[in-house]
Design a protein around this motif. Structure first.
Motif, PDB file in Angstrom:
ATOM      1  N   GLU A   1       0.857  -1.192   0.000  1.00 56.40           N
ATOM      2  CA  GLU A   1       0.000   0.000   0.000  1.00 56.40           C
ATOM      3  C   GLU A   1       0.886   1.232   0.000  1.00 56.40           C
ATOM      4  OE1 GLU A   1      -2.914   2.433   3.029  1.00 56.40           O
ATOM      5  OE2 GLU A   1      -2.899   0.229   3.143  1.00 56.40           O
TER       6      GLU A   1
ATOM      7  N   LEU B   1       3.137   0.470   3.151  1.00 49.53           N
ATOM      8  CA  LEU B   1       2.730  -0.560   4.098  1.00 49.53           C
ATOM      9  C   LEU B   1       2.730  -1.908   3.402  1.00 49.53           C
ATOM     10  CD1 LEU B   1       1.571  -1.396   6.866  1.00 49.53           C
ATOM     11  CD2 LEU B   1      -0.718  -0.883   5.943  1.00 49.53           C
ATOM     12  N   TYR B   2       3.516  -2.877   3.933  1.00 45.46           N
ATOM     13  CA  TYR B   2       3.594  -4.221   3.360  1.00 45.46           C
ATOM     14  C   TYR B   2       2.508  -5.104   3.974  1.00 45.46           C
ATOM     15  CZ  TYR B   2       8.060  -3.450   0.971  1.00 45.46           C
ATOM     16  OH  TYR B   2       9.046  -3.014   0.127  1.00 45.46           O
ATOM     17  N   LYS B   3       1.676  -5.716   3.127  1.00 39.99           N
ATOM     18  CA  LYS B   3       0.584  -6.578   3.575  1.00 39.99           C
ATOM     19  C   LYS B   3       0.798  -7.987   3.047  1.00 39.99           C
ATOM     20  CE  LYS B   3      -2.788  -2.776   3.395  1.00 39.99           C
ATOM     21  NZ  LYS B   3      -4.071  -2.327   2.791  1.00 39.99           N
ATOM     22  N   SER B   4       1.026  -8.930   3.967  1.00 35.06           N
ATOM     23  CA  SER B   4       1.234 -10.327   3.601  1.00 35.06           C
ATOM     24  C   SER B   4      -0.101 -11.064   3.592  1.00 35.06           C
ATOM     25  CB  SER B   4       2.197 -10.992   4.582  1.00 35.06           C
ATOM     26  OG  SER B   4       2.345 -12.363   4.287  1.00 35.06           O
ATOM     27  N   ASN B   5      -0.309 -11.903   2.583  1.00 38.55           N
ATOM     28  CA  ASN B   5      -1.559 -12.652   2.445  1.00 38.55           C
ATOM     29  C   ASN B   5      -1.247 -14.123   2.154  1.00 38.55           C
ATOM     30  OD1 ASN B   5      -3.784 -10.316   2.068  1.00 38.55           O
ATOM     31  ND2 ASN B   5      -1.900  -9.722   1.036  1.00 38.55           N
TER      32      ASN B   5
END
Length: 589
Positions: free
Chosen positions: A519, A530-534
């Motif tokens: 993001e 912002l790093y978003k792990s899924n």
């Protein structure tokens, strides 16, 4: 963790049961692993009879990713076929010229395929292969939207192999077309702004098509022993174009030279590669343009020993000239030792090498068709790879392989999705929108891979192929090896019920993977991205096929794909078709 072990246990249990059943067959027969039906001449040691065309009932799975359900990783190292060979007299009976297959399936899927192979000439083989497969169905995304997800695959290939003295000259012409939509969107419902007609925010709903055509000329001497002088070459040219206007020219020439000396044998693979891509965004500049690369490479080595024990010592070297960067040189060792304590029963091997991988435009496009179309990736340098293992035969019917390797890699590419705020007066507040084409980031990586493979065949009734891989990654900066699995496995079983009916099943398992969304910071925020792990769930893909031979020339077939009813995602946001089927008829002529 429990789910992962459950899937692995399922493969091991089925494999063990099938082998146990197959071992009841007391027939003694040598088995060679074969690949899918395709009129071609393969490498071999001897030439003495021409090939014949037969319809292959159980085909080795294809691992290229499509929107329809197909396996997504290739793990098994199939042994090469024995060569097509030359007879001194023509056969007295006709072996047939080819095969026509046609069918239809769910998701509005037509299919057609033609093989033609002229083997009546004593010294040559000429063939044509053409295929069409398409689908016009919808797919439901994770966020609940039903979207159009059509695809179309067309390909045609013509080949000629001419055999003279001890050499084989081959010429291939091919063309393929792959068309699809950028239909995916991860996690949430598709934002309203992307559903508007002719939206230009990102590529959601945009049509794409890959067109690739080219030719290959090769010369080789498959009968030459290691202690005999030999020369061969390969020349490839491909033109690649996209509906989004990117173009690439690719050419490669490689010469293979082998020269025996009083002590040992000298080996040299050397050549040149050229690539040029247009209408891309080079990494060194934000302006759309072109990029070209010229590679000079040489892989000299010295071989000593015999079939029981041998050693190869050499280096791999590359010199790369790029249009937008400084020239550079790379070098790695190339060492391998083999020892067969029991000839043709077990072989132990170990080695050290490395590789400089060209991430040219068309290679990346086929690896991940949903990458941003104007991509320009760095090349990947495997600085060193340590590997070893053993392979051989447990019996005349069972081959096996166990191996391990450890690689140190620079500039490994990882795919991720960008998420940004869309500032427009029509939308208040500004929505966060995820791109549905992938960007790329890089990291240095150490990778451990453990592999086990088994192939078993019991007379003409049962074939079994199983493979399991385990991976471990260590990275300099990233917290995860994005999109890479910790383990994967596959199991293929073919069973001939009687002379008319053949059945087969393929099970593909892929362990949990991590996908990344980054993001971007908003205009009103001082914080960084912002790093978003899924999580991408474990894949379980079961495919069942059947073929019934009505006459010597006419048969019917059916296949059930993704029998596990799982809409797994090869790439984040892009689920494949759930359960689907294809059925049709075949005619040999």
């Amino acid at each position: 963790m429990f789910k992962q072990f459950r899937y692995i246990f399922l493969v091991i249990f089925i494999a063990s049961f099938s082998v146990a059943q197959a071992q009841r067959d007391t027939l003694s027969q040598e088995v060679e692993v074969t690949k899918a039906y395709k009129p071609t001449i393969s490498d071999a040691n001897k030439l003495n009879s021409m090939p014949t065309i037969e319809e292959t009932e159980h085909q080795k799975p294809t691992f290229n990713y499509n929107i329809n359900s197909v396996p997504v990783f290739s793990t098994f190292s199939v042994n090469p076929l024995k060569a097509a060979t030359i007879e001194t007299t023509k056969p007295t009976t006709s072996t047939g010229y080819g095969l026509v297959r046609a069918g239809v399936g769910s998701y509005f899927k037509p299919y057609g395929e033609v093989f033609f192979n002229n083997v009546n000439s004593k010294n040559s083989v000429f063939g044509i292969h053409a295929k069409h497969l398409s689908s016009f169905g919808n797919i439901k995304l994770v966020g609940g939207d039903k979207v159009d997800a059509p695809f179309m695959k067309n390909e045609i290939e013509m080949f000629l192999k001419y055999m003279f003295q001890n050499s084989v000259l081959s010429v291939n012409l091919d063309y393929k077309n792959d068309a699809f939509n950028y239909y995916g969107y991860p996690l949430n419902a598709v934002p309203e702004a992307l559903l508007e007609d002719d939206q230009t925010i990102n590529y959601f709903g945009t049509k794409q098509a890959f067109n690739k055509g080219g030719f290959k000329i090769a010369l080789k001497n498959p009968t030459a022993e290691m202690d005999e002088a030999a020369f061969g070459f390969n020349f490839d040219y491909n033109y690649f174009g996209t509906k989004t206007d990117q173009r690439e020219h690719f050419a490669n020439f490689t010469a293979n030279i082998r020269q025996p000396f009083q002590i040992g044998v000298g080996l040299l693979d050397a050549g040149v590669q050229y690539t040029m891509a247009d209408k891309i965004t080079p990494r060194s500049d934000s302006v759309v343009g072109n990029r070209s690369q010229t590679w000079l490479f040489a892989k000299p080595a010295w071989y000593i020993g015999n079939e029981t024990a041998n050693l190869k010592v050499g280096v791999n070297a590359w010199f790369i000239m790029e249009s937008d960067e400084d020239s550079q040189a790379k070098i790695t060792p190339n060492i391998r030792g083999n020892w067969a304590p029991v000839k043709e029963i077990i072989n132990i091997y170990a080695g050290i090498d490395g590789n400089y991988q060209s991430n040219h435009y068309s290679k990346v496009a086929y690896e991940n068709p949903f990458v941003n179309p104007d991509h320009d990736l760095k090349n990947t340098f495997e600085k060193i790879r340590f590997y070893g293992g053993f392979d051989g035969k447990l019996s005349n019917k069972t081959n096996f392989k166990v191996s391990a390797e450890y690689s140190i890699i620079d500039d490994q590419a990882f795919y991720y999705l960008n998420e940004t705020y869309y500032y427009n007066a029509a939308y208040n507040p500004a929505p966060l929108i995820v791109d549905n084409t992938f960007a790329v980031l890089y990291d240095n990586m150490n990778r451990l891979k453990l592999n086990a493979e088994v192939f078993h065949a019991s007379s003409d009734k049962l074939d079994l192929l199983a493979s399991v891989n385990y991976y471990s990654y260590k990275l300099d900066e990233q917290t995860e090896a994005w999109n890479m699995p910790v383990w994967d496995a596959n199991l293929s079983i073919g069973y001939k019920v009687n002379e008319q009916l053949s059945l087969s099943a393929d099970i593909f398992l892929i362990g949990q993977r991590k996908a990344l969304i980054i993001e971007e910071a908003s205009l009103f925020s001082s914080s960084g991205p912002l790093y978003k792990s899924n999580n991408l769930d474990t894949v379980f893909d079961l495919n069942v096929k059947g073929n019934y031979q009505i006459t010597s020339k006419f048969s019917v077939f059916a296949q059930l794909n993704n029998f596990g009813f799982q809409k797994y995602q090869k790439w984040f946001g892009y689920p494949v078709q759930s359960f689907n089927f294809l059925a049709g008829v075949s005619y040999a002529f």
